[in-house]
Write a protein that holds these residues in place. Structure first.
Motif, PDB file in Angstrom:
ATOM      1  N   ALA A   4       7.404  -5.297   1.314  1.00 17.99           N
ATOM      2  CA  ALA A   4       8.388  -6.231   1.862  1.00 17.99           C
ATOM      3  C   ALA A   4       7.639  -7.139   2.828  1.00 17.99           C
ATOM      4  CB  ALA A   4       9.501  -5.467   2.581  1.00 17.99           C
ATOM      5  N   LEU A   5       8.147  -8.334   3.056  1.00 13.37           N
ATOM      6  CA  LEU A   5       7.450  -9.291   3.913  1.00 13.37           C
ATOM      7  C   LEU A   5       7.260  -8.795   5.341  1.00 13.37           C
ATOM      8  CD1 LEU A   5       8.897 -12.698   2.707  1.00 13.37           C
ATOM      9  CD2 LEU A   5       6.665 -11.697   2.233  1.00 13.37           C
ATOM     10  N   ASP A   6       8.119  -7.891   5.815  1.00 13.32           N
ATOM     11  CA  ASP A   6       7.968  -7.387   7.182  1.00 13.32           C
ATOM     12  C   ASP A   6       7.133  -6.101   7.269  1.00 13.32           C
ATOM     13  OD1 ASP A   6       9.905  -5.899   5.906  1.00 13.32           O
ATOM     14  OD2 ASP A   6      11.229  -5.770   7.637  1.00 13.32           O
ATOM     15  N   ASP A   7       6.563  -5.648   6.143  1.00 10.44           N
ATOM     16  CA  ASP A   7       5.689  -4.469   6.142  1.00 10.44           C
ATOM     17  C   ASP A   7       4.323  -4.802   6.716  1.00 10.44           C
ATOM     18  OD1 ASP A   7       7.485  -2.692   4.952  1.00 10.44           O
ATOM     19  OD2 ASP A   7       6.795  -3.145   2.914  1.00 10.44           O
ATOM     20  N   LYS A   8       3.664  -3.774   7.206  1.00  7.34           N
ATOM     21  CA  LYS A   8       2.248  -3.881   7.559  1.00  7.34           C
ATOM     22  C   LYS A   8       1.465  -3.229   6.427  1.00  7.34           C
ATOM     23  CE  LYS A   8       1.796  -4.326  12.457  1.00  7.34           C
ATOM     24  NZ  LYS A   8       1.057  -5.515  12.641  1.00  7.34           N
ATOM     25  N   ILE A   9       0.422  -3.896   5.984  1.00 13.17           N
ATOM     26  CA  ILE A   9      -0.429  -3.353   4.929  1.00 13.17           C
ATOM     27  C   ILE A   9      -1.700  -2.848   5.594  1.00 13.17           C
ATOM     28  CG2 ILE A   9      -1.667  -3.831   2.802  1.00 13.17           C
ATOM     29  CD1 ILE A   9       0.322  -6.133   2.339  1.00 13.17           C
ATOM     30  N   ARG A  10      -2.020  -1.579   5.338  1.00 15.89           N
ATOM     31  CA  ARG A  10      -3.221  -0.980   5.899  1.00 15.89           C
ATOM     32  C   ARG A  10      -4.266  -0.838   4.795  1.00 15.89           C
ATOM     33  NH1 ARG A  10       1.093   0.809   8.397  1.00 15.89           N
ATOM     34  NH2 ARG A  10       1.610   2.603   7.162  1.00 15.89           N
ATOM     35  N   PHE A  11      -5.446  -1.372   5.055  1.00 19.76           N
ATOM     36  CA  PHE A  11      -6.557  -1.293   4.125  1.00 19.76           C
ATOM     37  C   PHE A  11      -7.559  -0.298   4.680  1.00 19.76           C
ATOM     38  CE2 PHE A  11      -4.764  -5.502   3.712  1.00 19.76           C
ATOM     39  CZ  PHE A  11      -4.640  -5.646   2.338  1.00 19.76           C
ATOM     40  N   GLY A  12      -8.012   0.619   3.849  1.00 21.20           N
ATOM     41  CA  GLY A  12      -8.994   1.600   4.278  1.00 21.20           C
ATOM     42  C   GLY A  12     -10.115   1.707   3.261  1.00 21.20           C
ATOM     43  N   VAL A  13     -11.324   1.922   3.749  1.00 27.77           N
ATOM     44  CA  VAL A  13     -12.483   2.067   2.873  1.00 27.77           C
ATOM     45  C   VAL A  13     -13.300   3.279   3.298  1.00 27.77           C
ATOM     46  CG1 VAL A  13     -12.609  -0.410   2.379  1.00 27.77           C
ATOM     47  CG2 VAL A  13     -13.931   0.525   4.269  1.00 27.77           C
ATOM     48  N   ASP A  14     -14.103   3.783   2.375  1.00 31.63           N
ATOM     49  CA  ASP A  14     -15.016   4.873   2.697  1.00 31.63           C
ATOM     50  C   ASP A  14     -16.049   4.392   3.724  1.00 31.63           C
ATOM     51  OD1 ASP A  14     -13.785   6.647   1.002  1.00 31.63           O
ATOM     52  OD2 ASP A  14     -15.372   6.672  -0.506  1.00 31.63           O
ATOM     53  N   PRO A  15     -16.556   5.294   4.552  1.00 31.36           N
ATOM     54  CA  PRO A  15     -17.540   4.901   5.570  1.00 31.36           C
ATOM     55  C   PRO A  15     -18.770   4.177   5.015  1.00 31.36           C
ATOM     56  CG  PRO A  15     -16.727   7.093   6.050  1.00 31.36           C
ATOM     57  CD  PRO A  15     -16.153   6.695   4.711  1.00 31.36           C
ATOM     58  N   GLU A  16     -19.211   4.528   3.808  1.00 29.34           N
ATOM     59  CA  GLU A  16     -20.396   3.849   3.272  1.00 29.34           C
ATOM     60  C   GLU A  16     -20.106   2.387   2.937  1.00 29.34           C
ATOM     61  OE1 GLU A  16     -21.366   4.814  -1.186  1.00 29.34           O
ATOM     62  OE2 GLU A  16     -20.664   6.653  -0.230  1.00 29.34           O
TER      63      GLU A  16
END
Length: 158
Positions: free
Chosen positions: A79-91
């Motif tokens: 939804a437009l009011d959501d926060k999107i969290r992006f996560g990646v592996d440490p490498e």
């Protein structure tokens, strides 16, 4: 005439040895999995291995546009009011990573942390005034000017 008989114990040991050898042969044929990237919205998380990855080396220039444009990736509804969290592996974070929107870089400097959060509305704005219903996002691992890995996701407006 005498016939040599193998005891049941020896047959079981031979069978177990054959199974173990077959298992080791199968494992040796496996490729090392690529690092993961994750997109989280609310309580829903979607993770993916790389759409393109060259085991930590630069991806060939001729393949980059195909990886960015032709691979849709997993879909996450937002939804437009959501926060999107992006996560990646440490490498991935160790080298640095950037977001691409629709195959184009969205930022200049690589991000060096494993996690970041961005409002969903940032991905659904348009200069024409009409917001798209889907947006393709790529997480791109970089090393200087070289692209090392590309993970693709599709954000779909709820």
């Amino acid at each position: 005439m005498t016939v040599a008989f193998i005891s049941g114990k020896c047959r079981r040991a031979a069978a177990i040895t054959a199974v173990v050898a077959a298992g080791l042969l199968t494992l040796s044929a496996c490729e090392k999995p690529t690092p993961l990237a994750t997109v989280t919205v609310g309580t829903e998380s979607v993770n993916s291995e790389a759409a393109c990855y060259n085991d930590g080396s630069a991806i060939k220039e001729s393949l980059v546009q195909g990886c960015l444009n032709d691979k849709p990736g997993k879909t996450v509804k937002v939804a437009l009011d959501d926060k999107i969290r992006f996560g990646v592996d440490p490498e991935i974070a160790e080298n640095g990573w950037t977001l691409f929107i629709g195959g184009q870089p969205a930022e200049q400097e690589p991000y060096k942390k494993t996690y970041r959060s961005i409002p969903a509305s940032a991905f659904f704005t348009s200069q024409t005034g009409q917001a798209p219903s889907k947006t393709k996002i790529s997480i791109v691992e970089t090393n200087g000017k070289k692209l090392i890995g590309i993970w693709t996701f599709t954000l779909e407006k709820k």
